[in-house]
Motif scaffolding. Structure first.
Motif, PDB file in Angstrom:
ATOM      1  N   PHE A   1       0.828  -1.203   0.000  1.00  8.58           N
ATOM      2  CA  PHE A   1       0.000   0.000   0.000  1.00  8.58           C
ATOM      3  C   PHE A   1       0.865   1.257   0.000  1.00  8.58           C
ATOM      4  N   GLU A   2       2.111   1.117  -0.487  1.00  8.94           N
ATOM      5  CA  GLU A   2       3.026   2.253  -0.406  1.00  8.94           C
ATOM      6  C   GLU A   2       2.479   3.471  -1.160  1.00  8.94           C
ATOM      7  N   ALA A   3       1.821   3.244  -2.293  1.00  6.62           N
ATOM      8  CA  ALA A   3       1.291   4.370  -3.067  1.00  6.62           C
ATOM      9  C   ALA A   3       0.295   5.155  -2.225  1.00  6.62           C
ATOM     10  N   TYR A   4      -0.579   4.417  -1.516  1.00  5.90           N
ATOM     11  CA  TYR A   4      -1.583   5.081  -0.686  1.00  5.90           C
ATOM     12  C   TYR A   4      -0.928   5.800   0.488  1.00  5.90           C
ATOM     13  N   ALA A   5       0.160   5.229   0.993  1.00  4.08           N
ATOM     14  CA  ALA A   5       0.877   5.878   2.093  1.00  4.08           C
ATOM     15  C   ALA A   5       1.442   7.222   1.630  1.00  4.08           C
ATOM     16  N   TYR A   6       2.022   7.236   0.436  1.00  2.00           N
ATOM     17  CA  TYR A   6       2.549   8.496  -0.108  1.00  2.00           C
ATOM     18  C   TYR A   6       1.442   9.523  -0.267  1.00  2.00           C
ATOM     19  N   ILE A   7       0.317   9.066  -0.799  1.00  2.00           N
ATOM     20  CA  ILE A   7      -0.799   9.990  -1.022  1.00  2.00           C
ATOM     21  C   ILE A   7      -1.293  10.540   0.311  1.00  2.00           C
ATOM     22  N   TRP A   8      -1.316   9.682   1.324  1.00  2.00           N
ATOM     23  CA  TRP A   8      -1.784  10.110   2.644  1.00  2.00           C
ATOM     24  C   TRP A   8      -0.909  11.239   3.175  1.00  2.00           C
ATOM     25  N   ASN A   9       0.398  11.180   2.838  1.00  2.00           N
ATOM     26  CA  ASN A   9       1.306  12.231   3.286  1.00  2.00           C
ATOM     27  C   ASN A   9       0.977  13.583   2.663  1.00  2.00           C
ATOM     28  N   ASP A  10       0.414  13.527   1.491  1.00  2.00           N
ATOM     29  CA  ASP A  10       0.059  14.781   0.820  1.00  2.00           C
ATOM     30  C   ASP A  10      -1.449  14.847   0.659  1.00  2.00           C
ATOM     31  N   ALA A  11      -2.147  14.392   1.699  1.00  2.00           N
ATOM     32  CA  ALA A  11      -3.596  14.245   1.593  1.00  2.00           C
ATOM     33  C   ALA A  11      -4.285  15.587   1.411  1.00  2.00           C
ATOM     34  N   GLU A  12      -3.608  16.651   1.853  1.00  2.00           N
ATOM     35  CA  GLU A  12      -4.240  17.962   1.805  1.00  2.00           C
ATOM     36  C   GLU A  12      -4.710  18.316   0.405  1.00  2.00           C
ATOM     37  N   ARG A  13      -3.851  18.016  -0.574  1.00  2.00           N
ATOM     38  CA  ARG A  13      -4.190  18.353  -1.948  1.00  2.00           C
ATOM     39  C   ARG A  13      -5.406  17.567  -2.436  1.00  2.00           C
ATOM     40  N   ILE A  14      -5.439  16.279  -2.052  1.00  2.00           N
ATOM     41  CA  ILE A  14      -6.569  15.449  -2.460  1.00  2.00           C
ATOM     42  C   ILE A  14      -7.841  15.915  -1.763  1.00  2.00           C
ATOM     43  N   PHE A  15      -7.734  16.195  -0.464  1.00  2.00           N
ATOM     44  CA  PHE A  15      -8.905  16.670   0.272  1.00  2.00           C
ATOM     45  C   PHE A  15      -9.418  17.965  -0.326  1.00  2.00           C
ATOM     46  N   ASN A  16      -8.475  18.828  -0.669  1.00  2.00           N
ATOM     47  CA  ASN A  16      -8.856  20.110  -1.263  1.00  2.00           C
ATOM     48  C   ASN A  16      -9.633  19.888  -2.569  1.00  2.00           C
ATOM     49  N   ALA A  17      -9.090  18.989  -3.393  1.00  2.00           N
ATOM     50  CA  ALA A  17      -9.754  18.713  -4.672  1.00  2.00           C
ATOM     51  C   ALA A  17     -11.133  18.098  -4.430  1.00  2.00           C
ATOM     52  N   TYR A  18     -11.218  17.218  -3.451  1.00  2.00           N
ATOM     53  CA  TYR A  18     -12.510  16.641  -3.093  1.00  2.00           C
ATOM     54  C   TYR A  18     -13.473  17.724  -2.640  1.00  2.00           C
ATOM     55  N   GLY A  19     -12.944  18.654  -1.827  1.00  2.00           N
ATOM     56  CA  GLY A  19     -13.770  19.752  -1.336  1.00  2.00           C
ATOM     57  C   GLY A  19     -14.348  20.548  -2.485  1.00  2.00           C
ATOM     58  N   VAL A  20     -13.498  20.879  -3.460  1.00  2.00           N
ATOM     59  CA  VAL A  20     -13.970  21.641  -4.629  1.00  2.00           C
ATOM     60  C   VAL A  20     -15.044  20.842  -5.362  1.00  2.00           C
ATOM     61  N   THR A  21     -14.767  19.556  -5.582  1.00  2.00           N
ATOM     62  CA  THR A  21     -15.733  18.729  -6.305  1.00  2.00           C
ATOM     63  C   THR A  21     -17.075  18.693  -5.578  1.00  2.00           C
ATOM     64  N   ILE A  22     -17.032  18.498  -4.266  1.00  2.00           N
ATOM     65  CA  ILE A  22     -18.289  18.396  -3.508  1.00  2.00           C
ATOM     66  C   ILE A  22     -19.032  19.725  -3.525  1.00  2.00           C
ATOM     67  N   LEU A  23     -18.303  20.808  -3.314  1.00  2.00           N
ATOM     68  CA  LEU A  23     -18.932  22.135  -3.332  1.00  2.00           C
ATOM     69  C   LEU A  23     -19.602  22.397  -4.680  1.00  2.00           C
ATOM     70  N   VAL A  24     -18.840  22.160  -5.748  1.00  2.00           N
ATOM     71  CA  VAL A  24     -19.359  22.417  -7.091  1.00  2.00           C
ATOM     72  C   VAL A  24     -20.553  21.517  -7.387  1.00  2.00           C
ATOM     73  N   THR A  25     -20.455  20.244  -6.988  1.00  2.00           N
ATOM     74  CA  THR A  25     -21.531  19.308  -7.285  1.00  2.00           C
ATOM     75  C   THR A  25     -22.812  19.689  -6.538  1.00  2.00           C
ATOM     76  N   VAL A  26     -22.681  19.982  -5.250  1.00  2.00           N
ATOM     77  CA  VAL A  26     -23.870  20.297  -4.451  1.00  2.00           C
ATOM     78  C   VAL A  26     -24.491  21.615  -4.916  1.00  2.00           C
ATOM     79  N   LEU A  27     -23.656  22.646  -4.974  1.00  2.00           N
ATOM     80  CA  LEU A  27     -24.165  23.967  -5.360  1.00  2.00           C
ATOM     81  C   LEU A  27     -24.723  23.923  -6.784  1.00  2.00           C
ATOM     82  N   GLY A  28     -23.981  23.284  -7.668  1.00  2.00           N
ATOM     83  CA  GLY A  28     -24.400  23.210  -9.066  1.00  2.00           C
ATOM     84  C   GLY A  28     -25.717  22.478  -9.225  1.00  2.00           C
TER      85      GLY A  28
END
Lengths: 295, 326
Positions: free
Chosen positions: A55-82
């Motif tokens: 699961f090393e790939a996921y471990a690396y991503i977890w270290n930089d989770a902020e970027r993924i969370f941010n992108a998820y946040g944008v997606t959720i905001l846009v999807t709900v509001l839209g």
């Protein structure tokens, strides 16, 4: 006869099972490769069965989770509001059109319908949104262009109002002294939940899956939706290695497991939609077949 | 009192009469003012998002000069179009757009119809539902994800084909993303995988709607499965097939941008067989900032596309009026 019929069923089911497998095999390749170690991938390539689970790939991503969370946040905001805005505008537009007594309803319907037949193309739209509205690098660039992306939805909703809400109900609302707006949200909308759910579902999927608007209107990566992030990682080979996975410089020299990280991020991007798919599948199928019949 | 006044005025002269009827009309509008207000946001949206860009098509006839502003730039007549059609690209993108979309229509129709008919033969309700879900799944996924799935198959160094399948067959690895000759086969495959499921569900819904008595009668008459499909199923769902196919023919000049941009990873080496009008317009506009060329190609697409919709609809009307869009 019985035996013949049974053999026939076996054959039919075998064909369908094979086709169903072909539809999901690529996903299995994706998931299984994302949980294989980088060294195995280098040696054997992506494969359907992970030879050495890691699961090393996921471990690396977890270290930089902020970027993924941010992108998820944008997606959720846009999807709900839209989706909410889209449903509001669509139903407000469709209801008056459904009223037989509405003046100029045929002209108005044609005004909307014509947008399905003819459009000005990408260039004027792009210039309009970037030069006049300055939507570039704002979240509105992800919401506005898709608000009524398909005039078909307006037509389908109008037909639904016309066929399922009896004129008498609206008339009796008027007798009781309710205004048009009150009739709309107290009587019409509660009776129209099925169509609102169907079109809401379609718009949710459209917004969730959209990457095109981000591709043309965004240069600021902080506003990237999950799809835009995925798009960038896939098309720009440099982008992944430029991401900071919280690794020290010498770790970087050893090499990020870029080949597996790439797929792991795609898995994270696709999981929500697959996870909720079984729950909305029924409505989705119904909506598709409604949409195919003339609205 | 007011009524009496109106009658008096009405009898005076034609000119006067106009004044009287106008307020009556306005009164009617006032009754519907709330409904008009409800429509306002949506109508305004279509004006901004759809109608303004239609007028914006004049850009293609301008010699764009940003110092003067877009609309104040000098007229160029058809010069932009002349430049566009002198390039080899104009021919390539037109050919690719029509050939790809044309083949998609045919291949998808055959595949979707065949699968729908087979799926309808499945007895078990549970399995039927199960297959349906799986077949429809690719339709839900964004093209970016499809791009990843294809990449996992085709990647030069680590792809499944180059590392597992081709060595087994004793074939040398292939640089899929830089050899354009393979893409006329890859793209239809990806497209069928992604969209045939949707068409299949639509056809299945109309097959399910066919009255069972037809089949019972046919069985009594001794017709076998194949004969039943040919003379009951297909004729009865022909209207749906016609609508779906004509809708696609009307849009043959518009491509699935993601399929031609994401799936080949925007690879320059593949442009010969992956560039379509939509991707050409996009690249000319966003990557090169060439407004003249991109807007000319866009107008070309809009006009021909519109003509095709009208022709497709006209033909449908001729065959069966009920199936026509307008």
């Amino acid at each position: 006869m019985q035996a013949k019929e049974r053999a026939y069923q076996w054959f039919i089911n075998a064909v369908m099972a094979l086709l169903a497998c072909m539809c999901i095999l690529p996903f299995i390749l994706l998931v299984s490769s994302s949980i294989t170690s980088q060294s195995m991938i280098i040696a054997n390539g992506y494969s359907f069965l992970p030879r050495e689970i890691s699961f090393e790939a996921y471990a690396y991503i977890w270290n930089d989770a902020e970027r993924i969370f941010n992108a998820y946040g944008v997606t959720i905001l846009v999807t709900v509001l839209g989706t909410v805005l889209s449903l509001a505008v669509t139903s407000l537009l469709a209801y008056p059109l459904s009223r037989k007594d509405m003046p100029h309803r045929n002209f108005l319907a044609f005004f909307i319908f014509f947008t399905m037949l003819f459009n000005g193309g990408l260039v004027p739209v792009y210039l309009l949104y970037t030069q006049f509205f300055e939507f570039k690098n704002t979240v509105w660039a992800l919401i506005f262009p898709m608000l009524l992306t398909n005039a078909f939805y307006v037509m389908i909703m109008r037909t639904f109002f016309q066929t399922t809400i009896p004129v008498e109900v609206i008339e009796s609302g008027k007798m009781d002294g309710a205004g048009e707006l009150k009739i709309f949200y107290k009587i019409v909308l509660p009776l129209s939940l099925p169509i609102l759910a169907t079109i809401g579902l379609f718009q949710t999927i459209n917004y969730w899956n959209d990457w095109f608007n981000g591709l043309i209107f965004l240069t600021d990566s902080r506003l990237y939706s999950i799809q835009n992030l995925l798009n960038r990682i896939l098309l720009d080979v440099q982008y992944l290695s430029s991401m900071d996975f919280g690794t020290a410089q010498d770790d970087l020299m050893a090499g990020l497991p870029t080949e597996t990280i790439r797929l792991a991020i795609a898995v994270i991007g696709v999981i929500p939609i697959i996870a909720i798919y079984p729950f909305f599948q029924r409505f989705f199928v119904k909506g598709l077949t409604v949409g195919a019949v003339k609205g | 009192m007011k009524q009496a006044e109106a009658v008096k005025r009405q009898s005076v002269a034609g000119k006067e009469r106009y004044r009287v009827t106008l307020p009556v009309r306005w009164k009617e509008y006032r009754k519907y003012s709330v409904l008009f207000l409800m429509m306002a946001p949506g109508l305004l949206y279509f004006i901004i998002n759809n109608y303004l860009p239609m007028f914006g098509m004049v850009i293609a006839f301008k010699d764009i000069n940003f110092a003067k502003g877009i609309l104040a730039s000098d007229w160029a007549g058809f010069k932009n179009f002349e430049y566009l059609f002198k390039t080899r690209d104009a021919w390539i993108i037109t050919r690719n757009t029509i050939l790809y979309n044309g083949s998609f229509i045919i291949i998808n129709l055959i595949a979707a119809l065949a699968v729908a008919i087979i799926l309808n033969e499945v007895r078990s309700k549970l399995l039927k539902k199960f297959y349906q879900s799986f077949i429809l799944l690719p339709y839900l996924i964004s093209m970016v994800i499809v791009g990843y799935l294809v990449y996992a198959m085709l990647s030069m160094e680590t792809g499944f084909l180059n590392k597992s399948l081709l060595p087994m067959l004793g074939i040398e690895p292939i640089a899929w993303y830089s050899e354009s000759k393979y893409w006329p086969f890859i793209l239809p495959l990806v497209n069928i995988w992604k969209t045939a499921g949707y068409l299949c569900i639509v056809y299945l819904a109309s097959i399910v709607g066919i009255d069972k008595e037809y089949y019972e009668a046919a069985t009594i008459d001794g017709a076998n499965k194949w004969q039943q499909i040919r003379s009951i199923t297909i004729p009865l769902i022909t209207p749906v097939i016609m609508i779906m196919t004509l809708l696609q023919i009307g849009r043959i000049f518009y491509s699935d941008f993601g399929l031609f941009y994401q799936v080949p990873l925007n690879s320059g080496a593949l442009l010969d067989t992956t560039n379509v009008i939509d991707t050409y317009v996009f690249r000319a506009l966003i990557n090169l900032g060439d407004i003249a060329m991109s807007s000319a190609a866009g107008v070309y697409q809009s006009i021909v596309g519109f003509a095709l919709v009208v022709v497709a609809n006209f033909i449908t009307r001729k065959i069966n009026k009920d199936n026509a869009l307008f």
